[in-house]
Scaffold this active site. Structure first.
Site, mmCIF file in Angstrom:
data_model
loop_
_atom_site.group_PDB
_atom_site.id
_atom_site.type_symbol
_atom_site.label_atom_id
_atom_site.label_comp_id
_atom_site.label_asym_id
_atom_site.label_seq_id
_atom_site.Cartn_x
_atom_site.Cartn_y
_atom_site.Cartn_z
ATOM 1 N N GLY A 277 -35.944 9.731 -90.107
ATOM 2 C CA GLY A 277 -36.861 11.005 -90.445
ATOM 3 C C GLY A 277 -35.875 12.147 -90.586
ATOM 4 O O GLY A 277 -35.009 12.307 -90.475
ATOM 5 N N GLU B 15 -37.557 17.223 -89.126
ATOM 6 C CA GLU B 15 -37.113 18.161 -87.937
ATOM 7 C C GLU B 15 -35.549 18.436 -87.851
ATOM 8 O O GLU B 15 -35.012 19.447 -87.535
ATOM 9 C CB GLU B 15 -37.505 17.594 -86.675
ATOM 10 C CG GLU B 15 -39.276 17.536 -86.684
ATOM 11 C CD GLU B 15 -40.048 16.825 -85.666
ATOM 12 O OE1 GLU B 15 -40.243 17.335 -84.699
ATOM 13 O OE2 GLU B 15 -40.128 15.655 -86.020
ATOM 14 N N GLY C 136 -47.258 18.680 -96.101
ATOM 15 C CA GLY C 136 -46.507 19.489 -97.104
ATOM 16 C C GLY C 136 -45.145 18.842 -97.262
ATOM 17 O O GLY C 136 -44.124 19.077 -97.637
ATOM 18 N N ILE D 46 -32.574 8.258 -98.599
ATOM 19 C CA ILE D 46 -33.368 9.364 -98.851
ATOM 20 C C ILE D 46 -34.648 8.889 -99.568
ATOM 21 O O ILE D 46 -34.148 8.067 -100.691
ATOM 22 C CB ILE D 46 -32.822 10.546 -99.076
ATOM 23 C CG1 ILE D 46 -31.816 10.987 -98.239
ATOM 24 C CG2 ILE D 46 -33.670 11.719 -100.051
ATOM 25 C CD1 ILE D 46 -32.470 11.465 -96.934
#
Ligand SMILES: Cc1cc2nc3c(=O)[nH]c(=O)nc-3n(C[C@H](O)[C@H](O)[C@H](O)COP(=O)(O)OP(=O)(O)OC[C@H]3O[C@@H](n4cnc5c(N)ncnc54)[C@H](O)[C@@H]3O)c2cc1C
Ligand code: SF4
Ligand code: FES
Ligand code: FES
Lengths: 352, 693, 177
Positions: free
Chosen positions: B656, B659, B464, B583
Site C-alpha cells: 500500500g 499512507e 482520489g 508500483i
C-alpha cells in the site's frame, strides 16, 4: 439566515437616508465579510443596499482635489486587487500595495472593496460563533476570549483561544483585533476616510476611524448607522516604505503581527518615521511613542529596538488556550526592528 | 510464494481515466447526483457539552413556508439497532457532547432548511462536561485492544534494567495535536426512500460497508439498501466508518418518502461529528550503547476516546516492529471524555506514533554524536522484533542510503544552528517511515466479456487514489489484455462486495480479487471468450503471512529554514524515498506519496484543533483558522522509490502507498528545525512562538 | 424574499425566481444543476467554488446571486472551446495535478484568472517591489494559495500551471524548479 430585501440604487443621498432610517438595513460591498456573517447568523438585516453601484470604483490623482501632487483619491468601490496593482499605488505607496497583496487570496481581493475592507469585523472565533458569549456581538453577554464566569478552564487561568487577540489597547470587555492588512498600510500613510452621512459629508483620519473597545466593544468604529464610506484619500508620502506580515501559514492567513513602516533618513538621522502594527489591537496601532523616540535618532537596529520596546511597555498578553498570545509582544518587537533595519539598509537604493 | 503477474500495464503511468470529468467538474459527487425536485436537510446541534434535553420547540420552524419536516428525539423514527451510540441518532434526550446532532429540518430549499434548523429552540438540563486530556488523570484505562485488533500493550525483556545499564538514554515526552481530516468535499449524502428501497448517494470509502451498517441500524435487509459512490472528494479515514450524518440523511428521506433529500455537513459541523484523530501524549524512552545499538525501547501513549464509543488509536504499535532491541515495552491508555468519537485518519497509529519515536531517535543521535542516518542503519533488523518472523522485504536502509545520496546529506555539518544564510537559519533532518501491508479478508470481483471489451466490476472506491485507473491496469495484466480493452466499474453496491478503502489495503485486496476473477475467467473461457461470458471470484487469504512480516518502508529528508527574527518556518525541500513493492501506476503513485508528505508537512507546521474546555468544542472549526498547508507553504518535493521485488505480498507484488507518505514526515521536519535552530520542538505543531528568541 | 433574475452561465441564460439569500454557488448547484463549482467551506476559506466573473476569478460562495444579473459567469465546465479542454485543464491531467478532484474545478478557474492577472502585469505578495514578476515556482504558489488542496497536489499544480502559461517573449518563464 433570515430573508432580506436587496437594492442596488443609483442615488447616493437617497440611499444613505433610507439606510439611516432603517436600523435593520446594511450596506453590501464585495460581500466577503457580510455574506459570511449572514450565514453564521452574526447579523440578520432585512435590507441590503449594494454600494458597489453607489460609490466610485475609480482611483484618481489628487492634484485637483486639494490632496497635493502625488496624492491619490480612492473610491470606496475600488476592489482590493485593482488598488494593489495600480501602477501609481505601487510606485508611490509601496506599503499599501504590499499590505493589500498580503491579505486574503487572489479571489477575495478581486471581490473585496476599499470601503468593505475597512469595515470588516474581527475574526475572533467566539464572535463568529453565535453559541458562545461575546460582548461585541451581544453586548453584556460576556467575553469568551477572556475568562467566562461559571466556566472554569482546568488548564490555565480561564481565558479562551487568544492567538488572534490583542496585546495593546484591549479592555476587560473585549480583546479582539481588527483583521485588515490594508488599514494598517493606510494608517502609516495618514490616509483620510470620506464619509457621507444623513447630515452630509465629512472626512475622518483613518487612525481615528476605528476605536478601542473600552466598554462598548459592539462599536468597531466611530461611524454612525447609515454612514457610507465613499472613498479614501492618500496624501503624498516621502521616504521608503514596507509591509511585513507574520502569520501561521505562508499565505491565505490572517496576521499574528504585521508591520507597516515609512522611513525617511537624511544626513544619517531619521527625518521622519511612521510605524503601524496589525494583529495586535482593536484598530491599526500607530506606534506614535516609538516614532517620536526615533525622530532625529540614528537609524540603527539598537535604536529601533529600544523605540519599539518603549512602545510595547503597556502591552499585555492573555494567558489563553494553546499558549495564549503573550508571544506577540516579543514578536512585534522583533518584526518592527527587522522592518526598520531592512528599510534603513536599503536607504541608499532608489528613494521610495 | 504467490504466482506473480507479468507486468505490462502495471508499472506504467497512464493518466487518470476520470481526469476529464474532474478538471471540468462534471464527475458527480454524492450531493450532486441529479435527482428530481430534491429537498434539503440541515442538522440541529447541541449547544451544551453534556446534559439532557428538557424541551424542544419546533413550532417556529414548522411555521416557515417550505418546511417539510422537523426531526427531533421526541418524534423521530425509532431505530432498530442502537448498540452503536454514535449512530443512534435522535434516539435519546441525553446529550453526550457539544455539537451532537439533536434534530434536523427538511425543507424545499437549503436556505429554508437552515433557517428552520436555527429556529428550533432547545432547552437543556446541563451537566458538567469533561474534555481535557492529560496524562495525570486518575481515570485512564487500558482498552482491551487497539485499532486494527492489536494487543494494547507489549512487554519483552526488562526495559527498566536496560535503562539503568545503558550508556546513553533518551527519555522524553512528545505530543501530537487533535487533527481533523478535513477532506475538501464535506460529508454529504443524497437519500431517497421509495418502493421499499433506500438509495444513498453517499460520500464514503466503502459502499458495501455503508450498506451493511445502515441496514443494521434501520433494521432493513441489505438488499433494500442501495449505496452509490463513484467519486469521493477526499476522505483520509473520515468516511471509512458510517457516521451520524448518513444515518440522519436516511432518516430524513424516510420522513418524506419518495422525495430525494440532500444533506451536506457544513465545514463547522464536520469538526463536531465527522471524526478526528485523537491528540496523543507519548512517553518515549530509548536506551543505547555508545556505538548506537539500541538496548531498550519504550513507547507509552495516553490518548482520548469518546465516552459513548471507544476508539483506541494504535499509536505505539509501529514502534514494535521498527528497530531491534532486546528490551521493549509499548502501552496505550485512554481517557474517556465528553467528546465526539475519534476515528481513522490517514495512517492511524503510525502517523502520530512515529513522530515520537523518530524525534527521539534524532535526540539519541545527537547525544551519541552520531549521524542520524547511521543510527537508524545500525538498528536495522531482518527479523520483525514483534512477531519474530522475517520481513518479506525490508529496504529501510536502502531508502535511507538512496535518500541521503539524492538529498546531499553528506555535506551536512551536524552541529545545530551551524548554517545561516542571510536572515535564515538552515537545517536538515531525517526520519524513517513504516507502514504495514494489509489485506482485507473479503472482496469479490466480476470479470465479464461484453461488446468486445472486458468489464471488471467491484464495489470498491476511488478517493482520489486512482482506483479507476490502476484496477484497470491490474485487470489488463491479469487477463493478458490490452489496457484500452478493459473497463472498470466501481462505487456501487450493484457490483460485488468490496472492503473499505482503508489501511492502504485497496490495491492489495481489490487488486487480488480482480486477479482471481481474471484468472478464473481465462481458465474457464480461454483466450477467446464469447459475449456475456462472466466469472466472479474472491480474494483469498495470503498464506505467506504465516511466515513473513509484511511492511513498506521509507525515509524522509527535509530542509527547514527559520527566520532569525520572527521564527517563521519554511520548508523549501522535502525528499521521500520509499520501498513499497511494485508500483502499479508511477504517475498516480507519485501523487499519493506527494499528498502524504504534504499532509505530513501540514501536521508538522500548521494543524491543531483547539478544544476549548469551557465549552467543549473545537473553536477553530473552519478552514480559515484550522490551517492546512496552502500552496505557498510547499516547496520542492522530490519523491523516489526503490524497484522492490516482493513475491510474498500478492500477485502484483505491490504494497500500500496511500499512507506511508505521511508517516515520519512531521518528525523529519521537527528534526530539521532542531538542526536549524538548536530548539527541539516536541509538541506539534511547530509554530513560530515555540522558536522565538 | 423571492426575486426574478437572469444569470448568464457558461454562455447560456437562465431565468430564475430565487430567494435573495441564495448564493451564486447554491444557485449553480441547487437551482441550475451546474455542479462544476464545488462547496468546500461555504465561507471563502478554500477556493473550491471559484468561478470567473467577467473573466475575473471570484468566490461564488460569498457572492449573492442577486448581485450577478448581467455578469458573464464561467465555470470549469464552460472553460473549454468547441467541446475540448482548456489548456490549463489539459495541463492538470498531464501533470496529475489532483487526486480526489474536488478542489480541481476551482483550481482550474483560479489558474485561468490568475494567468490573466499576470498578463496584465499584476504583482503578488512575493513580487520584488518595483519589478515585473517572472512566473516561477514561488509566484505561482503564492498566486494559487487561495485554493486549498487537501489531497496535497500542490507540487503538481504549480508545474501544471507553469506549463499552461502562455510564454512571454524574451523571458524564460517556466524555468525555475
Ligand atoms: C478566508 C478569508 C481570508 C481573509 N484574509 C484576510 C487577510 O489576510 N487580510 C485582510 O485584511 N482581510 C482578509 N479577509 C477579509 C477581507 O479582506 C474582507 O472580507 C473584505 O475586505 C471586506 O470587503 P467587502 O467589500 O467584501 O465587504 P462587505 O463584506 O461587503 O462588507 C463588510 C462590512 O462593511 C460594510 N460596508 C461595505 N461597504 C461599505 C461602505 N462603502 N460604507 C459603509 N459600510 C460599508 C458592510 O455593511 C459590512 O458590514 C479575508 C476574508 C476571508 C473570507
Ligand atoms: S474578544 Fe471581543 S469579539 Fe471576542 S468574544 Fe470577547 S467581546 Fe467578543
Ligand atoms: S466554498 Fe467558497 S471558498 Fe470554500
Ligand atoms: S484534489 Fe482533492 S482536494 Fe485537491
Amino acid at each position: 439566515m433570515k430573508p432580506f430585501a436587496y437594492q442596488a440604487p443609483g442615488d447616493v443621498v437617497d440611499a444613505v437616508r433610507s439606510v439611516a432610517e432603517d436600523p435593520a438595513a446594511v450596506y453590501l460591498g464585495g460581500g466577503t465579510n457580510l455574506v459570511d456573517h449572514l450565514k453564521l447568523g452574526i447579523v440578520s438585516p432585512d435590507l441590503l443596499v449594494d454600494v458597489t453601484s453607489l460609490t466610485s470604483a475609480e482611483i484618481t490623482d489628487g492634484d485637483g482635489g486639494g490632496l497635493g501632487v502625488g496624492g491619490l483619491s480612492v473610491g470606496a468601490a475600488v476592489r482590493n486587487s485593482d488598488l494593489a496593482a495600480d501602477p501609481r499605488v505601487r510606485e508611490r505607496f509601496r506599503v499599501l500595495s504590499q499590505a493589500l497583496l498580503a491579505g486574503a487570496s487572489g479571489q477575495l481581493r478581486n471581490m473585496a472593496t476599499t470601503g468593505g475592507n475597512l469595515l470588516q469585523r474581527t475574526r475572533c472565533v467566539y464572535f463568529q460563533n453565535v453559541s458562545t458569549p461575546c460582548n461585541k456581538r451581544e453586548p453584556g453577554s460576556g467575553c469568551s476570549a477572556l475568562a467566562v464566569p461559571g466556566r472554569p478552564a482546568p488548564t490555565h487561568d480561564g481565558a479562551g483561544w487568544t492567538r488572534n487577540h490583542a496585546i495593546l489597547g484591549a479592555s476587560e470587555h473585549c480583546v479582539a483585533t481588527h483583521p485588515s492588512d490594508m488599514a494598517v498600510g493606510m494608517a502609516v500613510l495618514d490616509a483620510r476616510v470620506r464619509v457621507l452621512g444623513p447630515d452630509g459629508e465629512r472626512v475622518i483620519p483613518l487612525t481615528e476611524l476605528h476605536r478601542l473597545p473600552g466598554d462598548a466593544p459592539e462599536r468597531d468604529t466611530v461611524l454612525e448607522h447609515g454612514d457610507l464610506i465613499t472613498g479614501v484619500e492618500l496624501p503624498p508620502m516621502r521616504g521608503r516604505s514596507a509591509y511585513r506580515k507574520v502569520r501561521d501559514r505562508a499565505s491565505y492567513a490572517f496576521a499574528l503581527v504585521s508591520v507597516a513602516a515609512v522611513l525617511d533618513v537624511a544626513d544619517g538621522v531619521v527625518r521622519d518615521v511612521r510605524v503601524a502594527l496589525g494583529g495586535v489591537a482593536h484598530k491599526p496601532w500607530r506606534a506614535t511613542r516609538a516614532e517620536e523616540q526615533l525622530r532625529g535618532a540614528a537609524p540603527t537596529p539598537a535604536n529601533f529596538r529600544a523605540a519599539i520596546e518603549a512602545e510595547l511597555t503597556d502591552a499585555r498578553g492573555v494567558d489563553g488556550l494553546d499558549g495564549g498570545n503573550a508571544f506577540k509582544i516579543p514578536l512585534a518587537a522583533a518584526t518592527v526592528t527587522a522592518v526598520l533595519r531592512d528599510l534603513a539598509a536599503s536607504e541608499t537604493g532608489d528613494p521610495r | 510464494m504467490t504466482e506473480m503477474l507479468e507486468h505490462q500495464a502495471i508499472g506504467r503511468g497512464p493518466a487518470r481515466r476520470d481526469g476529464v470529468r474532474k478538471v471540468t467538474g462534471t464527475a458527480p459527487y454524492a450531493y450532486e447526483h441529479p435527482v428530481e425536485n430534491p429537498a434539503f436537510c440541515h442538522p440541529v446541534q447541541s449547544t451544551v457539552g453534556r446534559g439532557r434535553i428538557t424541551a424542544i420547540d419546533t413550532s417556529a420552524a414548522l411555521a416557515l413556508d417550505g418546511v417539510l419536516a422537523v426531526l427531533t428525539p421526541d418524534d423521530a423514527e425509532r431505530l432498530a439497532n442502537t448498540d452503536d451510540a454514535e449512530l443512534a441518532v435522535l434516539q435519546t434526550h441525553e446529550v453526550a457532547f457539544r455539537g451532537q446532532i439533536i434534530g434536523a429540518a427538511v425543507a424545499e430549499t437549503s436556505e429554508v432548511a437552515r433557517q428552520a434548523a436555527d429556529l428550533v429552540a432547545v432547552t437543556y438540563d446541563q451537566a458538567p462536561h469533561d474534555v481535557v486530556l492529560s496524562d495525570s488523570r486518575d481515570d485512564l484505562y487500558r482498552p482491551d485492544a487497539v485499532n486494527g485488533g492489536f494487543p494494547t500493550d507489549s512487554n519483552e525483556g526488562d526495559i527498566e534494567a536496560a535503562l539503568a545499564a545503558a550508556e546513553v538514554t533518551v527519555t522524553q515526552t512528545y505530543t501530537t495535536a487533535m487533527y481533523h481530516q478535513n477532506p475538501l468535499e464535506p460529508h454529504t449524502t443524497t437519500a431517497r426512500s421509495e418502493d421499499g428501497v433506500l438509495t444513498l448517494w453517499d460520500s464514503t470509502q466503502g459502499v458495501h460497508p455503508v450498506r451493511k451498517a445502515v441496514a443494521k441500524v434501520l433494521g432493513l435487509e441489505p438488499d433494500a439498501v442501495h449505496v452509490v459512490c463513484p467519486y469521493v472528494g477526499g476522505a483520509f479515514g473520515s468516511k471509512g466508518q458510517l457516521k451520524a450524518n448518513t444515518v440522519l440523511a436516511a432518516m430524513a428521506a424516510r420522513a418524506v418518502p419518495g422525495r430525494s433529500v440532500r444533506l451536506a455537513l457544513t465545514r463547522q459541523q464536520m469538526f463536531d461529528v465527522a471524526g478526528y484523530r485523537t491528540p496523543t501524549i507519548q512517553h518515549v524512552t530509548l536506551a543505547a550503547n555508545r556505538d548506537g545499538t539500541l538496548t531498550g525501547i519504550a513507547h507509552d501513549v495516553v490518548e482520548q476516546t469518546a465516552r459513548i464509543k471507544e476508539f483506541a488509536e494504535q499509536t505505539a504499535v509501529s514502534t514494535r516492529s521498527l528497530y531491534a532491541a532486546p528490551n521493549r515495552r509499548t502501552s496505550h491508555r485512554l481517557a474517556a471524555l465528553d467528546v465526539g468519537v475519534p476515528s481513522w485518519m490517514r495512517a492511524p497509529g503510525e502517523c502520530p506514533g512515529m513522530f515520537g519515536t523518530e524525534v527521539a531517535m534524532d535526540e539519541l543521535a545527537q547525544e551519541l554524536g552520531m549521524d542520524p542516518v547511521e543510527l537508524r542503519v545500525v538498528n536495522d533488523t531482518e527479523i520483525d522484533p514483534d512477531s519474530g518472523k522475517p520481513f518479506s522485504s525490508r529496504n529501510l536502509v536502502a531508502c535511507l542510503r538512496e535518500g541521503a545520496q539524492r538529498f546531499g546529506w553528506a555535506d551536512r555539518d551536524p552541529a545545530p544552528r551551524s548554517r545561516r544564510e542571510g536572515n535564515q537559519l538552515v537545517g536538515t533532518g531525517v526520519a524513517s517511515s513504516v507502514y504495514p501491508v494489509y489485506r482485507m479478508p473479503k472482496s469479490t470481483a466480476t470479470v465479464r466479456f461484453s461488446g468486445g471489451r472486458y468489464v471488471a466490476e467491484i464495489g470498491a472506491a476511488d478517493l482520489g487514489t486512482g482506483t479507476w485507473t490502476s484496477l484497470a491496469q491490474i485487470a489488463a495484466d491479469a487477463l493478458g489484455a490490452d489496457l484500452a480493452s478493459v473497463e472498470v466499474r466501481i462505487g456501487d453496491t450493484r457490483y460485488p462486495e468490496a472492503s473499505v478503502a482503508g489501511g492502504s489495503s485497496g490495491m492489495t485486496t481489490w487488486g487480488s480479487a480482480v486477479v482471481e476473477a481474471a484468472r478464473a475467467f481465462r481458465a474457464k473461457f480461454g483466450a477467446d471468450p464469447s459475449d456475456g461470458d462472466e466469472v466472479e471470484a474472491a480474494v483469498q487469504a495470503n498464506p505467506a503471512t504465516d511466515d513473513y512480516a509484511m511492511f513498506a518502508f521509507g525515509a524522509h529528508f527535509v530542509e527547514a529554514r527559520v527566520d532569525a527574527d520572527t521564527g517563521e518556518v519554511r520548508v523549501p525541500r522535502m525528499l521521500g524515498v520509499f520501498a513499497a513493492g511494485k508500483i502499479i501506476n508511477a504517475r498516480l503513485a507519485r501523487s499519493q506519496f506527494l499528498g502524504g508528505m504534504t499532509m505530513g508537512l501540514s501536521m508538522a507546521l500548521h494543524e491543531t484543533s483547539v478544544m476549548d474546555p469551557r465549552f467543549g468544542h473545537v473553536v477553530n472549526h473552519d478552514l480559515a483558522e484550522y490551517h492546512i498547508t496552502a500552496n505557498a507553504d510547499v516547496g520542492e518535493i522530490d519523491v523516489g522509490w526503490l524497484d522492490e521485488h516482493d513475491p510474498h505480498v500478492n500477485a502484483m507484488g505491490s504494497k500500500g502507498i496511500g499512507e506511508i507518505g505521511i508517516v515520519g514526515a512531521a518528525a523529519a521536519v521537527s528534526n530539521a528545525v532542531h538542526h536549524a535552530t538548536g530548539v527541539r520542538v516536541r509538541e506539534l505543531p511547530i509554530t513560530l512562538d515555540k522558536l522565538l528568541g | 424574499m423571492e426575486t426574478e433574475l437572469t444569470l448568464r452561465i457558461d454562455g447560456q441564460d437562465h431565468h430564475l425566481t430565487i430567494d435573495t439569500r441564495t448564493t451564486l454557488l447554491d444557485a449553480l448547484r441547487e437551482r441550475i444543476g451546474n455542479t462544476s463549482a464545488k462547496k468546500g467551506c461555504d465561507h471563502g476559506q478554500c477556493g473550491a467554488c471559484t468561478v470567473l466573473t467577467d473573466g475575473r476569478r471570484t468566490l461564488s460562495c460569498l457572492t449573492l446571486a442577486v448581485t450577478q444579473g448581467g455578469a458573464e459567469i464561467t465555470t470549469a465546465e464552460g472553460l473549454g472551446q468547441d467541446g475540448g479542454l482548456h489548456p490549463v485543464q489539459q495541463a492538470f491531467i498531464d501533470h496529475d495535478a489532483f487526486q480526489c478532484g474536488y478542489c480541481t474545478p476551482g483550481q482550474v478557474c483560479s489558474a485561468v484568472g490568475m494567468l490573466a492577472e499576470y498578463a496584465d502585469g499584476w504583482p503578488s505578495a512575493v513580487t520584488e517591489p518595483g519589478t515585473t514578476a517572472e512566473l516561477d515556482h514561488d509566484e505561482i504558489a503564492e498566486r494559487m494559495s487561495g485554493n486549498l488542496c487537501r489531497c496535497g497536489a500542490y507540487a503538481n499544480i504549480v508545474p501544471a500551471v507553469q506549463a499552461a502559461a502562455p510564454r512571454r517573449e524574451g523571458t524564460n518563464a517556466g524555468g525555475a524548479r
